[in-house]
Design a protein around this motif. Structure first.
Motif, PDB file in Angstrom:
ATOM      1  N   UNK A   1      16.947 -13.863 -89.900  1.00  0.00           N
ATOM      2  CA  UNK A   1      17.307 -15.664 -90.185  1.00  0.00           C
ATOM      3  C   UNK A   1      18.334 -15.652 -91.368  1.00  0.00           C
ATOM      4  N   UNK A   2      17.725 -15.038 -92.400  1.00  0.00           N
ATOM      5  CA  UNK A   2      18.733 -14.684 -93.649  1.00  0.00           C
ATOM      6  C   UNK A   2      20.068 -14.351 -93.487  1.00  0.00           C
ATOM      7  N   UNK A   3      20.280 -13.366 -92.536  1.00  0.00           N
ATOM      8  CA  UNK A   3      21.547 -12.835 -92.410  1.00  0.00           C
ATOM      9  C   UNK A   3      22.454 -13.886 -91.401  1.00  0.00           C
ATOM     10  N   UNK A   4      21.623 -14.676 -90.758  1.00  0.00           N
ATOM     11  CA  UNK A   4      22.350 -15.840 -89.933  1.00  0.00           C
ATOM     12  C   UNK A   4      22.749 -16.909 -91.025  1.00  0.00           C
ATOM     13  N   UNK A   5      21.888 -16.954 -91.997  1.00  0.00           N
ATOM     14  CA  UNK A   5      22.276 -18.202 -92.948  1.00  0.00           C
ATOM     15  C   UNK A   5      23.627 -17.755 -93.667  1.00  0.00           C
ATOM     16  N   UNK A   6      23.562 -16.358 -94.005  1.00  0.00           N
ATOM     17  CA  UNK A   6      24.636 -15.902 -94.943  1.00  0.00           C
ATOM     18  C   UNK A   6      25.880 -15.795 -94.032  1.00  0.00           C
ATOM     19  N   UNK A   7      25.832 -15.705 -92.750  1.00  0.00           N
ATOM     20  CA  UNK A   7      26.896 -15.506 -91.885  1.00  0.00           C
ATOM     21  C   UNK A   7      27.316 -16.692 -91.034  1.00  0.00           C
ATOM     22  N   UNK A   8      26.779 -17.864 -91.462  1.00  0.00           N
ATOM     23  CA  UNK A   8      27.025 -19.236 -90.466  1.00  0.00           C
ATOM     24  C   UNK A   8      28.351 -19.544 -90.753  1.00  0.00           C
ATOM     25  N   UNK A   9      28.843 -19.507 -89.279  1.00  0.00           N
ATOM     26  CA  UNK A   9      30.309 -19.796 -89.226  1.00  0.00           C
ATOM     27  C   UNK A   9      31.422 -18.780 -88.971  1.00  0.00           C
ATOM     28  N   UNK A  10      31.000 -17.459 -89.438  1.00  0.00           N
ATOM     29  CA  UNK A  10      31.500 -16.288 -89.376  1.00  0.00           C
ATOM     30  C   UNK A  10      31.373 -15.421 -88.088  1.00  0.00           C
ATOM     31  N   UNK A  11      30.174 -15.593 -87.521  1.00  0.00           N
ATOM     32  CA  UNK A  11      29.967 -14.867 -86.156  1.00  0.00           C
ATOM     33  C   UNK A  11      29.171 -15.922 -85.440  1.00  0.00           C
ATOM     34  N   UNK A  12      29.242 -15.704 -84.390  1.00  0.00           N
ATOM     35  CA  UNK A  12      28.631 -16.790 -83.187  1.00  0.00           C
ATOM     36  C   UNK A  12      26.989 -16.425 -83.199  1.00  0.00           C
ATOM     37  N   UNK A  13      26.728 -15.398 -82.992  1.00  0.00           N
ATOM     38  CA  UNK A  13      25.405 -15.053 -82.542  1.00  0.00           C
ATOM     39  C   UNK A  13      25.189 -13.711 -83.697  1.00  0.00           C
ATOM     40  N   UNK A  14      23.585 -13.897 -84.168  1.00  0.00           N
ATOM     41  CA  UNK A  14      23.319 -12.960 -85.153  1.00  0.00           C
ATOM     42  C   UNK A  14      22.504 -11.851 -84.086  1.00  0.00           C
ATOM     43  N   UNK A  15      22.818 -10.601 -84.356  1.00  0.00           N
ATOM     44  CA  UNK A  15      22.294  -9.780 -83.471  1.00  0.00           C
ATOM     45  C   UNK A  15      20.828  -9.261 -83.820  1.00  0.00           C
ATOM     46  N   UNK A  16      20.256  -8.609 -82.789  1.00  0.00           N
ATOM     47  CA  UNK A  16      18.849  -8.191 -82.980  1.00  0.00           C
ATOM     48  C   UNK A  16      18.866  -6.958 -83.788  1.00  0.00           C
ATOM     49  N   UNK A  17      18.046  -6.954 -84.989  1.00  0.00           N
ATOM     50  CA  UNK A  17      18.166  -5.712 -85.832  1.00  0.00           C
ATOM     51  C   UNK A  17      17.270  -4.613 -85.536  1.00  0.00           C
ATOM     52  N   UNK A  18      17.715  -3.172 -85.688  1.00  0.00           N
ATOM     53  CA  UNK A  18      17.022  -2.094 -85.484  1.00  0.00           C
ATOM     54  C   UNK A  18      17.387  -1.284 -86.895  1.00  0.00           C
TER      55      UNK A  18
END
Length: 133
Positions: free
Chosen positions: A97-114
């Motif tokens: 979620x935090x990664x999605x907020x940081x990359x908002x507008x830069x990538x379309x979909x935040x990947x699942x993290x492993x």
């Protein structure tokens, strides 16, 4: 029935290998962006949970459709590697979620993290010790 199952597995496997309109330059750019932003996110998120550790994101590998990210972490001191990985696995949703907020507008979909521990430096140290003998 087994034949249908094999066909289904082959189809799902081929879906993973075929890039979906993603050339290697765009994929590498997305990997670098996620590596940079995830490094900042982990610095903020882990400062209170695992104190006294240095965590760096050494590598990020994305699937061609950007749905899965394999994140290699380097941790110092090495005794806290498993606790850091366990923390990241337990808080995977919040980190994403935090990664999605940081990359908002830069990538379309935040990947699942492993998360994986990068053991490159351990192997390098072991090789140096063997060469000294």
């Amino acid at each position: 029935m087994n034949l249908n199952l094999i066909k289904l597995e082959l189809l799902s496997f081929s879906r993973i290998l075929i890039p979906l309109n993603m050339d290697s330059a765009k994929l590498a750019k997305a990997e670098r962006l996620i590596q940079k932003e995830l490094s900042d996110v982990l610095k903020k998120e882990t400062q209170w949970a695992v104190q006294g550790t240095i965590i760096s994101v050494t590598d990020v590998r994305l699937s061609p459709d950007l749905s899965i990210a394999r994140v290699q972490l380097s941790v110092f001191p090495t005794e806290k590697r498993e606790s850091v990985r366990a923390f990241c696995d337990d808080n995977k949703a919040h980190i994403r979620f935090s990664l999605g907020r940081a990359t908002r507008g830069k990538i379309r979909r935040v990947p699942e993290l492993y998360f994986y521990i990068d053991e490159f430096y351990d192997r390098l140290e072991r090789i140096n010790e063997l060469l000294k003998k």
